[in-house]
Design a protein around this motif. Sequence first.
Motif, short mmCIF file in Angstrom:
data_model
loop_
_atom_site.label_atom_id
_atom_site.label_comp_id
_atom_site.label_asym_id
_atom_site.label_seq_id
_atom_site.Cartn_x
_atom_site.Cartn_y
_atom_site.Cartn_z
N ARG A 123 0.83 -1.21 0.00
CA ARG A 123 0.00 0.00 0.00
C ARG A 123 0.86 1.26 0.00
N VAL A 124 1.92 1.25 0.77
CA VAL A 124 2.81 2.41 0.84
C VAL A 124 3.53 2.60 -0.50
N GLU A 125 3.98 1.51 -1.11
CA GLU A 125 4.63 1.62 -2.42
C GLU A 125 3.66 2.15 -3.46
N GLU A 126 2.41 1.71 -3.41
CA GLU A 126 1.38 2.20 -4.33
C GLU A 126 1.18 3.71 -4.14
N PHE A 127 1.12 4.13 -2.89
CA PHE A 127 0.94 5.54 -2.58
C PHE A 127 2.13 6.36 -3.10
N ALA A 128 3.35 5.90 -2.84
CA ALA A 128 4.54 6.61 -3.31
C ALA A 128 4.55 6.68 -4.83
N GLY A 129 4.13 5.60 -5.48
CA GLY A 129 4.06 5.60 -6.94
C GLY A 129 3.05 6.61 -7.45
N SER A 130 1.91 6.72 -6.76
CA SER A 130 0.90 7.70 -7.20
C SER A 130 1.41 9.12 -7.03
N LEU A 131 2.19 9.36 -5.99
CA LEU A 131 2.78 10.69 -5.81
C LEU A 131 3.80 10.98 -6.91
N ARG A 132 4.63 10.00 -7.25
CA ARG A 132 5.59 10.18 -8.32
C ARG A 132 4.88 10.48 -9.64
N ALA A 133 3.81 9.74 -9.90
CA ALA A 133 3.04 9.94 -11.14
C ALA A 133 2.43 11.34 -11.16
N ARG A 134 1.90 11.76 -10.05
CA ARG A 134 1.30 13.11 -9.97
C ARG A 134 2.36 14.18 -10.22
N LEU A 135 3.52 14.00 -9.64
CA LEU A 135 4.59 14.98 -9.83
C LEU A 135 5.05 15.02 -11.28
N GLY A 136 4.98 13.89 -11.94
CA GLY A 136 5.38 13.84 -13.36
C GLY A 136 4.39 14.49 -14.28
N THR A 137 3.15 14.69 -13.83
CA THR A 137 2.11 15.27 -14.71
C THR A 137 1.82 16.72 -14.37
N THR A 138 2.46 17.28 -13.38
CA THR A 138 2.21 18.67 -13.02
C THR A 138 3.34 19.53 -13.52
#
Length: 134
Positions: free
Chosen positions: A116-131
């Motif tokens: 779950r934590v890895e999934e969360f960190a991945g979603s943050l990385r993805a969000r940072l890549g799209t902003t």
Amino acid sequence: MQIGEVAARTELSLRAIRQYEDSGLVVPSASSPGGFPLYTDADVDRLMVIRRMKPLGFTLEETRELLEAMDRLAVDRPGTDAELSPEERSALVARVRGYEQAATARVAELREQLARVEEFAGSLRARLGTTTPA
């Protein structure tokens, strides 16, 4: 070996080792001529059991119970005063097996949390890549 070497080998602090001594979980096997505690490889192995149980959420009392069961099984020698009855041996093996099963269950829970934590960190990385940068 002296406590500093034990601390380095176990990655435990001197304070933690002393607390485990104070609680009776580990007892240094010898003393130097100057009165300093000395430890054996068996003492280090015992501290490693303690160290491995702690992050799995086992209490000090549970740790003590497991260590006592392991100690009794270790001295079980057929034909000696230390020989356990079949019932005692069976009960001790069952106790150790219960701790093994509890540890396995706790490891599975920790793996789920890590996923779950890895999934969360991945979603943050993805969000940072799209902003766009501020």
